[in-house]
Design a protein around this motif. Structure first.
Motif, short mmCIF file in Angstrom:
data_model
loop_
_atom_site.label_atom_id
_atom_site.label_comp_id
_atom_site.label_asym_id
_atom_site.label_seq_id
_atom_site.Cartn_x
_atom_site.Cartn_y
_atom_site.Cartn_z
N GLY A 96 0.74 -1.42 -0.18
CA GLY A 96 0.02 0.01 -0.18
C GLY A 96 0.94 1.20 -0.04
N ILE A 99 2.93 3.62 -1.89
CA ILE A 99 3.36 3.86 -3.39
C ILE A 99 4.26 4.87 -3.61
N GLY A 148 2.70 13.76 7.52
CA GLY A 148 1.84 13.20 6.11
C GLY A 148 2.91 12.58 5.24
N THR A 149 4.06 12.32 5.45
CA THR A 149 4.90 11.75 4.65
C THR A 149 4.78 10.34 4.43
N LYS A 191 5.04 8.09 7.67
CA LYS A 191 5.50 7.36 8.67
C LYS A 191 5.05 6.47 9.38
N GLU A 192 3.65 6.39 9.47
CA GLU A 192 3.01 5.27 10.20
C GLU A 192 2.80 4.42 9.23
N GLU A 235 5.22 10.82 17.24
CA GLU A 235 5.32 12.23 17.86
C GLU A 235 6.31 12.05 18.90
N LEU A 278 0.96 8.85 -7.25
CA LEU A 278 0.15 8.85 -5.79
C LEU A 278 -1.30 9.29 -6.07
N HIS A 330 -3.23 6.73 -7.85
CA HIS A 330 -3.36 5.60 -6.91
C HIS A 330 -4.67 6.15 -6.14
N GLN A 358 -3.92 13.23 -0.83
CA GLN A 358 -4.95 12.18 -0.76
C GLN A 358 -6.32 12.91 -0.50
N1 LIG Z 1 3.73 6.27 -0.04
C1 LIG Z 1 2.34 6.44 0.37
N2 LIG Z 1 1.42 5.76 -0.48
C2 LIG Z 1 0.11 5.60 -0.05
N3 LIG Z 1 -0.53 6.19 0.82
C3 LIG Z 1 0.26 7.05 1.61
C4 LIG Z 1 1.95 6.93 1.16
N4 LIG Z 1 2.45 8.08 2.32
C5 LIG Z 1 1.34 8.38 3.18
N5 LIG Z 1 0.13 7.78 2.64
C6 LIG Z 1 -1.33 8.02 3.35
O1 LIG Z 1 -1.20 9.42 3.82
C7 LIG Z 1 -1.72 9.57 5.03
C8 LIG Z 1 -0.69 9.96 5.95
O2 LIG Z 1 0.23 9.23 6.09
P1 LIG Z 1 0.79 8.65 7.67
O3 LIG Z 1 -0.03 8.92 8.74
O4 LIG Z 1 1.76 7.65 7.65
O5 LIG Z 1 1.88 10.04 7.64
P2 LIG Z 1 2.85 10.37 8.97
O6 LIG Z 1 4.02 11.03 8.35
O7 LIG Z 1 2.57 9.41 9.90
O8 LIG Z 1 2.10 11.83 9.48
P3 LIG Z 1 2.01 12.76 11.04
O9 LIG Z 1 3.34 12.87 11.22
O10 LIG Z 1 1.16 13.72 10.62
O11 LIG Z 1 1.47 11.50 11.92
C9 LIG Z 1 -2.16 8.03 5.38
O12 LIG Z 1 -3.62 8.13 4.99
C10 LIG Z 1 -1.55 7.41 4.41
O13 LIG Z 1 -2.26 5.95 4.15
#
Ligand SMILES: Nc1ncnc2c1ncn2[C@@H]1O[C@H](COP(=O)(O)OP(=O)(O)OP(=O)(O)O)[C@@H](O)[C@H]1O
Length: 355
Positions: free
Chosen positions: A36, A38, A68-69, A71-72, A137, A218, A221, A258
């Motif tokens: 998942g 991308i 939003g990059t 990480k999770e 965080e 993306l 996608h 997204q």
């Molecule tokens: N490379 C990717 N491919 C598909 N979906 C992605 C990708 N990167 C992020 N997303 C989507 O973008 C959203 C944010 O991702 P995620 O929560 O992992 O970001 P984060 O870096 O942990 O953000 P934060 O620091 O705000 O917690 C999620 O809905 C995730 O599914």
């Protein structure tokens, strides 16, 4: 006959079935772990390569990158691709939980440990036993909690709040932050010793503008994803829409992309996403259209007259370009107009030497 930790007994043949079923499931999870996520840019391929290696070991991982990059998503992938995949993955947002509650949230508490502790409560570390704990965080964690977390990393044990016996769990730690940890350490807001313990395998997630080649991939996608969710059908994005997507600076990264695509899918009546369907976040539009300090001073500070602004602009342009001709060219006016305005505003500029 063998007994597992819960007192159930397993025969040798059951164990064999269990283990082959477990192996099959683990393989399934592992194959799906990063599907998942991308991206095909070299930066993202490097991240995926590192994450796959991290999944094969038990070392602590620190994932850094703007909000939003993804990480999770990467943390989930590491959990699923590794040998703990069938165990729990417990997520804790260290900034969302008030300081005083975080200790009991992470380590649990005994009945009567404090007012309101009416029964024993398992902490996230216990819930994550045989699995992974994801500390999101981490840069926001209170400094006293950092000290307690460090102790867990060093001794692999902790005490419940109000508890007397140390508890030992088998937990893998993945932490994430969107903060600059080095400057937090320099400011004394994050313990260097904890940082080094967490940062065994560092993974840096690049922002979306640092990997522009992934933007359209993306966007496509998410277009497919939301078209399916909302039962609609699209032929893709128009040229102009693609140009806008590539030009935008994406402060909210993949999450923002997204959201914008989801919004377009829901609201449009076209069979193709047009530029007019892309509604960029108004907060970010304001950020983007905040080009310079003059804008800021007009919006937030004391307002000057138009003539005073003009005087500042002419002075700055003459300082920068050093002649009426060059300053005029840059400002789109003749050198005579620059000279006249310099004289009008009493700008001290040696014309003879610098025309
Ligand atoms: N490379 C990717 N491919 C598909 N979906 C992605 C990708 N990167 C992020 N997303 C989507 O973008 C959203 C944010 O991702 P995620 O929560 O992992 O970001 P984060 O870096 O942990 O953000 P934060 O620091 O705000 O917690 C999620 O809905 C995730 O599914």
């Amino acid at each position: 006959m063998l007994r597992n930790g819960y007192g159930n007994s397993w025969s040798a043949s059951q164990l064999k079935i269990e283990s082959s079923e477990t192996r099959r499931l683990r393989e399934e999870y592992s194959n799906a772990a990063f599907t998942g996520f991308i991206g095909k840019s070299p930066e993202i391929l490097r991240v995926l390569n590192l994450a796959e290696k991290a999944a094969q070991v038990q070392s602590t991982v620190l994932i850094c990158g703007e909000s939003g990059t993804g990480k999770e998503v990467i943390a989930e992938g590491i959990h699923l691709a590794g040998e703990r995949a069938l165990g729990p993955m417990i997520k804790v947002n260290c900034s969302a939980i008030p300081e005083t509650l975080l200790e009991s949230e992470l380590f649990g508490h005994e009945k009567g440990a404090f007012t309101g502790a009416i029964k024993n409560k398992l902490g996230k570390f216990e819930l994550a036993d045989k699995g992974t704990i994801f500390l999101d965080e981490i840069g926001e964690m209170d400094i006293r909690m950092q000290c307690k977390l460090l102790r867990v990393l060093q001794n692999k044990t902790f005490d419940r709040v109000g508890g007397e016996n140390s508890i030992c769990v088998d937990v893998r730690i993945i932490a994430a932050t969107n903060q600059d940890m080095v400057s937090l350490i320099a400011k004394g807001e994050f313990r260097a010793d904890l940082y080094y313990r967490l940062n065994v395998i560092p993974i840096y997630l690049p922002s979306l503008v640092q990997r522009k080649t992934d933007i359209l991939l993306l966007a496509e996608h998410f277009l497919h994803k939301y078209a399916k969710v909302f039962n609609k059908s699209f032929s893709g994005f128009s040229e102009e829409a693609m140009r806008l997507l590539l030009q935008y600076n994406w402060p909210g990264n993949v999450r923002e992309l997204q959201n914008i695509v989801e919004r377009a899918v829901v609201l449009t009546d076209h069979s193709r996403i047009e530029a007019s369907d892309l509604e960029f976040d108004s907060y970010n539009r304001i950020e983007k259209s905040k080009p310079n300090p003059i804008y800021q001073s007009i919006v937030q500070g004391e307002l000057l007259t138009l003539e005073e602004y003009e005087k500042q602009i002419i002075t700055a342009a003459l300082d920068r370009f050093g002649s009426y001709t060059a300053a005029g060219k840059a400002l789109g006016i003749t050198h005579k107009t620059v000279a006249a305005k310099a004289q009008k505003y009493g700008i001290n500029f040696e014309r003879e030497a610098r025309v």
